[in-house]
Design an enzyme around this catalytic site. Structure first.
Site, short mmCIF file in Angstrom:
data_model
loop_
_atom_site.label_atom_id
_atom_site.label_comp_id
_atom_site.label_asym_id
_atom_site.label_seq_id
_atom_site.Cartn_x
_atom_site.Cartn_y
_atom_site.Cartn_z
N SER A 37 -0.30 43.01 -3.13
CA SER A 37 -1.85 41.74 -3.21
C SER A 37 -2.39 41.71 -1.88
O SER A 37 -1.39 41.34 -0.86
CB SER A 37 -1.18 40.73 -3.44
OG SER A 37 -0.49 40.97 -5.44
N HIS A 68 -6.01 44.15 -6.13
CA HIS A 68 -5.40 45.56 -6.82
C HIS A 68 -6.54 46.32 -7.61
O HIS A 68 -6.84 45.92 -8.10
CB HIS A 68 -4.26 45.45 -7.55
CG HIS A 68 -3.04 44.58 -6.84
ND1 HIS A 68 -1.72 45.15 -6.34
CD2 HIS A 68 -2.90 43.16 -6.52
CE1 HIS A 68 -0.56 44.35 -6.38
NE2 HIS A 68 -1.22 43.05 -6.31
N HIS A 90 2.38 45.24 -12.72
CA HIS A 90 3.19 43.94 -12.49
C HIS A 90 4.38 43.68 -13.51
O HIS A 90 2.58 44.59 -14.99
CB HIS A 90 2.93 43.24 -11.87
CG HIS A 90 2.33 43.13 -10.48
ND1 HIS A 90 1.14 43.94 -10.54
CD2 HIS A 90 2.82 43.03 -9.00
CE1 HIS A 90 0.99 43.40 -8.74
NE2 HIS A 90 2.24 42.76 -8.11
N TYR A 92 4.29 40.76 -14.75
CA TYR A 92 4.09 39.98 -15.75
C TYR A 92 2.24 39.70 -16.06
O TYR A 92 2.14 39.33 -17.20
CB TYR A 92 3.57 38.35 -15.14
CG TYR A 92 2.85 39.43 -13.98
CD1 TYR A 92 1.19 38.86 -13.44
CD2 TYR A 92 3.84 39.58 -12.10
CE1 TYR A 92 0.65 39.34 -12.51
CE2 TYR A 92 2.63 39.38 -11.43
CZ TYR A 92 1.41 39.72 -11.83
OH TYR A 92 0.24 39.99 -9.99
N GLU A 93 1.68 41.37 -16.33
CA GLU A 93 0.77 42.01 -16.51
C GLU A 93 0.48 41.97 -17.87
O GLU A 93 0.04 42.25 -19.36
CB GLU A 93 -0.03 42.90 -15.55
CG GLU A 93 -0.29 42.81 -14.42
CD GLU A 93 -1.22 43.87 -13.97
OE1 GLU A 93 -1.98 44.53 -14.22
OE2 GLU A 93 -0.22 44.05 -12.72
N ALA A 120 3.39 41.37 -0.73
CA ALA A 120 3.12 39.71 -0.77
C ALA A 120 4.50 39.44 -1.34
O ALA A 120 4.88 39.52 -2.57
CB ALA A 120 1.56 39.74 -0.59
N MET A 223 7.28 39.69 -6.92
CA MET A 223 7.37 39.87 -8.09
C MET A 223 6.85 41.52 -8.30
O MET A 223 6.40 42.42 -9.57
CB MET A 223 6.01 39.53 -8.89
CG MET A 223 6.41 38.05 -8.41
SD MET A 223 4.32 36.92 -9.40
CE MET A 223 4.88 35.16 -8.39
N SER A 224 8.10 42.56 -7.47
CA SER A 224 7.07 44.21 -7.42
C SER A 224 8.69 44.75 -6.75
O SER A 224 9.22 44.34 -6.27
CB SER A 224 5.48 43.93 -6.99
OG SER A 224 5.82 43.97 -5.73
N ASN A 247 3.21 33.25 2.49
CA ASN A 247 4.06 31.78 1.89
C ASN A 247 4.84 31.70 2.37
O ASN A 247 5.24 32.74 2.19
CB ASN A 247 3.12 31.57 1.16
CG ASN A 247 3.82 32.21 -0.55
OD1 ASN A 247 4.07 33.21 -0.52
ND2 ASN A 247 4.75 31.65 -0.85
N HIS A 261 -2.36 32.17 -5.36
CA HIS A 261 -2.72 33.50 -4.82
C HIS A 261 -3.83 33.45 -4.16
O HIS A 261 -3.44 34.36 -3.16
CB HIS A 261 -2.70 33.88 -6.09
CG HIS A 261 -3.01 35.38 -6.09
ND1 HIS A 261 -2.21 36.55 -6.06
CD2 HIS A 261 -3.96 36.34 -6.27
CE1 HIS A 261 -2.58 37.37 -6.04
NE2 HIS A 261 -3.76 37.60 -6.30
O1 LIG Z 1 2.22 43.30 -5.68
P1 LIG Z 1 2.23 42.26 -5.21
O2 LIG Z 1 3.63 42.34 -4.95
O3 LIG Z 1 1.87 42.60 -3.32
O4 LIG Z 1 1.82 41.14 -5.41
C1 LIG Z 1 2.63 39.92 -5.33
C2 LIG Z 1 3.40 39.38 -6.71
C3 LIG Z 1 2.00 38.89 -7.10
O5 LIG Z 1 1.64 39.89 -7.98
C4 LIG Z 1 1.15 38.24 -6.33
C5 LIG Z 1 1.98 36.83 -6.08
O6 LIG Z 1 0.40 36.48 -5.32
O7 LIG Z 1 1.98 38.71 -5.21
N1 LIG Z 2 7.51 35.39 -6.77
C1 LIG Z 2 6.76 35.03 -5.52
N2 LIG Z 2 5.98 36.60 -5.21
C2 LIG Z 2 5.30 36.11 -4.92
N3 LIG Z 2 4.02 36.84 -3.82
C3 LIG Z 2 3.63 36.59 -2.93
N4 LIG Z 2 4.44 35.55 -2.34
C4 LIG Z 2 5.43 34.82 -3.50
C5 LIG Z 2 5.96 33.61 -3.41
O1 LIG Z 2 5.47 32.46 -3.27
N5 LIG Z 2 6.95 34.02 -4.96
#
Ligand SMILES: O=P(O)(O)O[C@@H]1C[C@H](O)[C@@H](CO)O1
Ligand SMILES: Nc1nc2[nH]cnc2c(=O)[nH]1
Length: 293
Positions: A37, A68, A90, A92-93, A120, A223-224, A247, A261
């Site tokens: 992300s 993305h 992802h 969740y999509e 991220a 989440m990935s 974060n 986000h």
């Molecule tokens: O695709 P990533 O894993 O980098 O994205 C992270 C997880 C969520 O899609 C998003 C949350 O801000 O960032």
């Molecule tokens: N689950 C999760 N995904 C993230 N992607 C970027 N930051 C976070 C977070 O704090 N938690």
């Protein structure tokens, strides 16, 4: 009676996509870079680009998340042929897990040997700061514990074995190489190494969930990545995983911080140039078959 639901892609479907791409570009990538992300700017370091929108590629899912772009970028990086996913998929999509990981097997059919997987992530380890880069040394696969693995279903031996090993998922020599590169670039102060845990999202974690993940041994949460890594390892690719700590996970009930986000994307923007230098130097030093430091 319900119509039969699709359970996955056939070998032929992966091949249709790989053959389509091969016919449309002369690039023959050995390295795939998956952008997390807000990290899509990584693709800008590729020269002699050939860009495909996901909507034009047969069988490819479409990106739906801000940060993305939804493009496959072929090109060369320090003379090495690469393909870069500017946008990943992802759970969740709403994608089934076999769609989340679809591009990885396509890359394998294109000849990719090494996957560089970025994301991220929220920092759980109290020593981590926003903007740190974390080399992924291992993962915790929470959806996997519940049976949601990209390898569920009949195993296609043409890709890999029924029971692949994951204790060496994140290549040790590639991590050593990354440490060397980070040292040379003067990045050691914000380079960490740790365990990434994947959750389903899209809600960020509760405070209790953050404490649970930390106690389980996770240093960062996202989440990935893990689904892609499992498929990449299953089909024999070497994997290098890199999280940007965008974060800090909220661990304290008195805290006023809230994960969001926009902060994730903003940290990606702030670290974009260092990430580009890191990946560029890393790829430059990557040997075709071995990187024993
Ligand atoms: O695709 P990533 O894993 O980098 O994205 C992270 C997880 C969520 O899609 C998003 C949350 O801000 O960032
Ligand atoms: N689950 C999760 N995904 C993230 N992607 C970027 N930051 C976070 C977070 O704090 N938690």
């Amino acid at each position: 009676m319900f119509p039969e639901q699709k359970q996955g892609y056939t070998y032929e479907e992966y091949k249709v996509t790989a053959d389509w791409l091969r016919a449309k570009t002369e690039h023959r990538p050995l390295i795939a870079i998956i952008c997390g992300s807000g990290l899509g700017g990584l693709a800008e370091i590729l020269k002699d680009q050939k860009v495909f929108s996901y909507s034009d590629i047969p069988n490819f899912p479409q990106s739906t998340v801000q940060g993305h772009a939804g493009q496959l970028v072929f090109g060369t990086l320090n003379g090495k042929s690469c393909v870069c996913m500017q946008g990943r998929f992802h759970l969740y999509e709403g994608f089934p897990i076999w769609q989340v990981t679809f591009p990885i097997r396509v890359f394998q059919l294109l000849g990719v040997q090494t996957a560089i997987v970025t994301n991220a992530a929220g920092g759980l380890n109290e020593d981590y700061n926003v903007g740190d880069m974390m080399l992924i040394k291992d993962h915790l696969n929470l959806p996997g514990f519940a049976g949601n693995s990209p390898l569920v279903g009949p195993n296609d031996e043409r890709f890999g074995p029924r029971f692949p090993c994951m204790s060496d998922a994140y290549d040790r020599d590639l991590r050593k190489l990354a440490q060397t590169v980070a040292r040379e670039l003067g990045f050691s102060d914000f380079l960490k190494e740790g365990v990434y845990s994947v959750v389903g999202g899209p809600s960020f974690e509760t405070i209790a969930e953050c404490h649970m993940l930390k106690r389980l041994g996770a240093d960062a949460v996202g989440m990935s990545t893990v689904h892609e890594v499992i498929v990449a390892r299953h089909c024999g690719m070497r994997v290098f995983g890199l999280s940007l700590i965008t974060n800090k996970a909220v661990m304290d009930y008195d805290s006023k911080s809230k994960a969001n986000h926009e902060e994730v994307l903003q940290t990606g923007r702030e670290r974009a140039s260092q990430l580009k230098r890191m990946i560029s130097s890393f790829v430059e030093r990557l040997e075709r078959n071995n990187n024993v430091c």
